[in-house]
Each structure stands twice: as structure tokens, then as C-alpha cells.
Design a protein around this motif. Structure first.
Motif, PDB file in Angstrom:
ATOM      1  N   LYS A  99       0.996  -1.244  -0.136  1.00 46.45           N
ATOM      2  CA  LYS A  99       0.014  -0.077  -0.001  1.00 46.45           C
ATOM      3  C   LYS A  99       0.840   1.217  -0.039  1.00 46.45           C
ATOM      4  O   LYS A  99       1.758   1.348   0.997  1.00 46.45           O
ATOM      5  N   LEU A 100       0.785   1.923  -1.141  1.00 40.69           N
ATOM      6  CA  LEU A 100       1.638   3.333  -1.247  1.00 40.69           C
ATOM      7  C   LEU A 100       0.825   4.336  -0.550  1.00 40.69           C
ATOM      8  O   LEU A 100      -0.440   4.500  -0.893  1.00 40.69           O
ATOM      9  N   ASP A 101       1.542   5.302   0.050  1.00 45.35           N
ATOM     10  CA  ASP A 101       1.016   6.517   0.494  1.00 45.35           C
ATOM     11  C   ASP A 101       1.113   7.589  -0.396  1.00 45.35           C
ATOM     12  O   ASP A 101       1.908   7.331  -1.753  1.00 45.35           O
ATOM     13  N   LYS A 102       0.628   8.724  -0.338  1.00 48.13           N
ATOM     14  CA  LYS A 102       0.473   9.794  -1.416  1.00 48.13           C
ATOM     15  C   LYS A 102       1.906  10.352  -1.865  1.00 48.13           C
ATOM     16  O   LYS A 102       2.172  10.428  -3.111  1.00 48.13           O
ATOM     17  N   THR A 103       2.916  10.265  -0.996  1.00 54.80           N
ATOM     18  CA  THR A 103       4.181  10.817  -1.267  1.00 54.80           C
ATOM     19  C   THR A 103       4.732   9.701  -2.273  1.00 54.80           C
ATOM     20  O   THR A 103       5.512  10.077  -3.085  1.00 54.80           O
ATOM     21  N   GLU A 104       4.703   8.401  -1.611  1.00 53.90           N
ATOM     22  CA  GLU A 104       5.343   7.377  -2.601  1.00 53.90           C
ATOM     23  C   GLU A 104       4.934   7.340  -4.045  1.00 53.90           C
ATOM     24  O   GLU A 104       5.429   7.112  -4.933  1.00 53.90           O
ATOM     25  N   ARG A 105       3.525   7.387  -3.849  1.00 55.32           N
ATOM     26  CA  ARG A 105       2.913   7.402  -5.436  1.00 55.32           C
ATOM     27  C   ARG A 105       3.324   8.694  -6.497  1.00 55.32           C
ATOM     28  O   ARG A 105       3.676   8.468  -7.381  1.00 55.32           O
ATOM     29  N   ARG A 106       3.517   9.716  -5.595  1.00 54.34           N
ATOM     30  CA  ARG A 106       4.084  10.867  -6.386  1.00 54.34           C
ATOM     31  C   ARG A 106       5.618  10.623  -6.866  1.00 54.34           C
ATOM     32  O   ARG A 106       5.997  11.089  -8.079  1.00 54.34           O
TER      33      ARG A 106
END
Length: 156
Positions: free
Chosen positions: A4-11
Motif C-alpha cells: 500500500k503506497l502513501d501519497k508521497t510514494e505515489r508521487r
């Protein structure tokens, strides 16, 4: 198992898919982190296998590879040894740039690049058709590349 990726990792992943040569300083600015935490996040994504590697995208035609073919391969039997021998030959042939095990009427789908139709014919007839266990092949040729190597959707 997907992480599960957080918003920062997705960016981070979005930015790196657009330009894998982005410096850590530029990446940190783009995602709103300072440099050290950004680098830690990238290293973590690499260690977890989310980032599998970095590469340059080359222009196939500028390298003289004018033909792209998709080759459907049907194997005679699904004997483990013949399948392994087939896959070894696929890995050795540099003009086969993708290989997918398929469901349906064919066992494998190969993406093959060649200099010309004559060159492709040689790869197919003296190569792929002679690979262990191959019963037959069917080839289709790309007339125009509409979309290639698109970034993966990151999701929520």
C-alpha cells in the motif's frame, strides 16, 4: 503481495516514471520533501522491489530495427524440460524483446524486432521454429506504434 503506497510514494513513482534521471534534489522538490527523507523513500521503494530498475528508452528505428512482429507460439507438449529449453532459447535471442506466457490457443506471445522482413524471416525460420518443443507460430506485424512504454497507473 502488493504494498500500500502513501501519497508521497505515489508521487515519487509518477515523477520517476516520467524521468528516471531526475536528481534527488529535483525529486524532493517535486514531492515536497527534504532531500534525505526523499532519498530514504526511494531506497525503500527499490529494496521492496516496487522500483525494479532504471533504463534509457531507445529509438528502435534509429538503431535500424524497422520491423516489429508479435509472434504467437504453440508448443507441441507441455513437457517441463522442453518448456525450459524453449525459454532458454528465447532468453538467448536478442531480437526477442518480450515474452509472455498466454492463456488461450497459443502458449507464448513474443515481441520481436528486426532490421527487415528478410531478417525477421531468418529469426523466425532458423530460430524460433527450431526452438525445442515449438509446434508452430503465427506472426502479426506492427504497422504503427500508437502507445508504448506508458507509465504504470499508480492508483490510490
Amino acid at each position: 503481495m502488493s504494498k500500500k503506497l502513501d501519497k508521497t510514494e505515489r508521487r515519487i513513482l509518477e515523477v520517476l516514471q516520467q524521468d528516471g534521471r531526475t536528481s534527488n534534489v529535483e525529486l524532493a522538490q517535486a514531492v515536497g520533501l527534504s532531500e534525505s527523507p526523499c532519498l530514504r523513500r526511494v531506497r525503500g521503494l527499490e529494496e521492496q522491489g516496487v522500483i525494479a530498475g532504471y533504463s534509457a528508452t531507445l529509438n528502435q528505428r534509429s538503431l535500424g530495427l524497422q520491423v516489429t512482429a508479435f509472434v504467437q507460439v504453440q508448443l507441441e507438449k507441455h513437457d517441463d524440460q522442453k518448456t525450459q529449453d524453449f525459454l532458454v532459447q528465447v532468453a538467448r535471442e536478442e531480437h526477442i524483446i518480450e515474452c509472455h506466457a498466454m492463456s488461450g490457443a497459443y502458449d507464448y506471445l513474443l515481441k520481436v524486432v528486426a532490421q527487415s522482413m528478410d531478417h525477421f524471416s531468418e529469426i523466425a525460420m532458423q530460430g524460433i521454429l527450431q526452438f525445442p518443443g515449438v509446434k508452430g507460430i503465427e506472426s502479426s506485424f506492427s504497422l504503427l506504434t500508437v502507445k508504448q512504454a506508458a507509465p504504470l497507473p499508480i492508483g490510490d
